[in-house]
Design an enzyme around this catalytic site. Structure first.
Site, PDB file in Angstrom:
ATOM      1  N   HIS A 175       2.244  -2.118   2.627  1.00 35.52           N
ATOM      2  CA  HIS A 175       3.445  -2.821   3.104  1.00 35.52           C
ATOM      3  C   HIS A 175       4.569  -1.872   3.528  1.00 35.52           C
ATOM      4  CE1 HIS A 175       2.356  -7.044   1.314  1.00 35.52           C
ATOM      5  NE2 HIS A 175       1.304  -6.380   1.749  1.00 35.52           N
ATOM      6  N   GLU A 213      -3.285 -14.313   4.751  1.00 37.21           N
ATOM      7  CA  GLU A 213      -3.323 -13.973   3.315  1.00 37.21           C
ATOM      8  C   GLU A 213      -1.929 -13.647   2.811  1.00 37.21           C
ATOM      9  OE1 GLU A 213      -3.161 -12.199  -0.287  1.00 37.21           O
ATOM     10  OE2 GLU A 213      -2.811 -10.938   1.448  1.00 37.21           O
ATOM     11  N   GLU A 214      -1.106 -13.094   3.699  1.00 36.51           N
ATOM     12  CA  GLU A 214       0.187 -12.559   3.258  1.00 36.51           C
ATOM     13  C   GLU A 214       1.225 -13.636   2.986  1.00 36.51           C
ATOM     14  OE1 GLU A 214       0.673  -9.567   2.493  1.00 36.51           O
ATOM     15  OE2 GLU A 214      -0.711  -8.308   3.621  1.00 36.51           O
ATOM     16  N   ASP A 231      -4.673 -11.242   8.743  1.00 33.28           N
ATOM     17  CA  ASP A 231      -3.284 -11.212   9.216  1.00 33.28           C
ATOM     18  C   ASP A 231      -2.588  -9.871   9.010  1.00 33.28           C
ATOM     19  OD1 ASP A 231      -3.514 -11.943   6.469  1.00 33.28           O
ATOM     20  OD2 ASP A 231      -1.466 -12.729   6.443  1.00 33.28           O
TER      21      ASP A 231
END
Ligand code: NI
Length: 392
Positions: A360, A138-139, A80
């Site tokens: 990020h 995953e996030e 993702d």
């Protein structure tokens, strides 16, 4: 040294970089990895690997070696992207507004594809089975690892390995921790409710801004005063919101933030202290509070022997000075769930040379020169593991 394997993986460098850039151009956030999933499937099936869907957009592909016996090793890549707008003007810039691969999961998929392609081409020499797991989401808590496991991702698996490309480490170096490596990431929302009113007549209102401001300060006392100083813990606020104009006392203020720990007992202590301080502080100001505390992924704990095996294989194939023990980090990772089920290890692979932006960040990017050595090491690790019959 596996020179032939090295030549095979490095021979894929252009293709590997091309896959990574294609994924980067088509970022998809949690459980929307539809294009990504179709792309992965067509490549894997093209190399003769049977593929099944797992956890909605996830995939599980199996390479069965010759002979039928031997252990089974699983490798996992997350799929993702993040819901942020990319900054910068790379030629492979995101084509999807509001989404970008700002955590390197594009690179993880490309690396795992390279491992799959190289190993599939030498299937006859594989002394066991290799399971390739491409995991969605995953996030975003609760994450895709849990449903992957519930749908059989680890069935018959003896060991599981995974990596994260890592901007803070120099390109081409590996960092790992024997034991607890990544924290449990919890999140919380606190809504402080008072009574709105005119800014000139505070005595007729109950000011939630003052109560919330007090909370921002007093909750910091938990880590500094209640937590054993030798145990890692973080409490950070991520947002404070309330009010619309300078002369109105609003009715409520909300605060969000995160708590990071390794020790479940410490996590429980922090949550308990938070609730007591929030309730008592708000009562003192005549306000009330609503608290939502959501537990995140468990702490990621590497199997010590598997971590030593990862280090040894990395030193063998990358060079003695290219793999080290690092300090744990307070970030979270749902690979933790796989490690709760079967022994294995997770490591960071450096991709930071010339790349100043952290994970990020909207301008995050990786040094693509990390891809081939990361794939070469992972493929070597698998062959070593299977040749030893899974005994590390
Ligand atoms: Ni990540």
């Amino acid at each position: 040294m596996r020179d032939d394997l090295k030549a095979a993986v490095y021979g894929l460098t252009d293709e590997l970089t091309g896959w990574r850039r294609e994924f980067h151009r088509h970022p998809e956030v949690a459980y929307r990895e539809v294009w990504t999933s179709a792309k992965l499937r067509s490549l894997l099936e093209g190399w003769g690997l049977p593929v099944e869907a797992c956890a909605k957009t996830g995939l599980r592909a199996v390479l069965a070696g010759a002979g039928g016996g031997g252990p089974t090793v699983a490798l996992r890549a997350d799929m993702d992207a993040l819901p942020i707008e990319e900054e910068g003007d790379a030629p492979y810039r995101s084509l999807n507004p509001g989404a970008t691969h700002a955590c390197a999961h594009d690179g993880h998929m490309a690396i795992l594809l390279a491992v799959a392609k190289v190993l599939a081409a030498r299937e006859d020499g594989i002394k066991g089975r290799v399971v390739f797991l491409f995991q969605p989401s995953e996030e975003r808590n609760p994450g895709g690892a849990k449903p992957m496991i519930e749908e059989g991702a680890l069935d018959g698996v003896d060991a599981v390995f995974g990596l994260h490309l890592w901007q803070p480490l120099p390109t081409g170096t590996l960092g790992i921790v024997k034991g607890p490596m990544m924290a449990q990431p919890d999140d919380f929302t606190i809504v402080v409710r008072g009574k709105g009113g005119h800014g000139s007549m505070p005595h007729q209102a109950v000011d939630p801004i003052l109560a919330a401001a007090q909370l921002v300060v007093s909750l910091q006392s938990i880590v500094s005063r209640n937590v054993d100083p030798l145990k890692p813990a973080v409490l950070s606020f991520g947002s404070v919101s309330g009010g619309t104009i300078y002369n109105v006392i609003p009715g409520e203020v909300s605060l969000t933030g995160t708590v990071r720990t390794f020790d479940p007992a410490l996590q429980a202590l922090i949550e308990g202290r938070m609730r007591a301080i929030i309730e008592d502080t708000c009562r003192a100001f005549g306000a009330t509070a609503e608290i939502r505390y959501q537990k995140g992924y468990p702490a990621l704990v590497n199997d010590v022997r598997m971590a030593e095996f990862v280090l040894k294989t990395a030193r063998d194939v990358l060079g003695a000075d290219k793999a080290t023990i690092i300090d744990p980090v307070m970030g979270g990772e749902d690979f933790a769930y796989y490690l709760q089920k079967v022994p294995g290890a997770f490591w960071f692979f450096g991709a930071g040379d010339g790349r100043p932006h952290p994970h990020h960040h909207p301008a995050f990017d990786i040094d693509e020169r990390a891809l081939a050595p990361a794939a070469f090491h992972m493929a070597s690790l698998v062959l070593d593991f299977l040749e030893r019959g899974g005994k590390v």
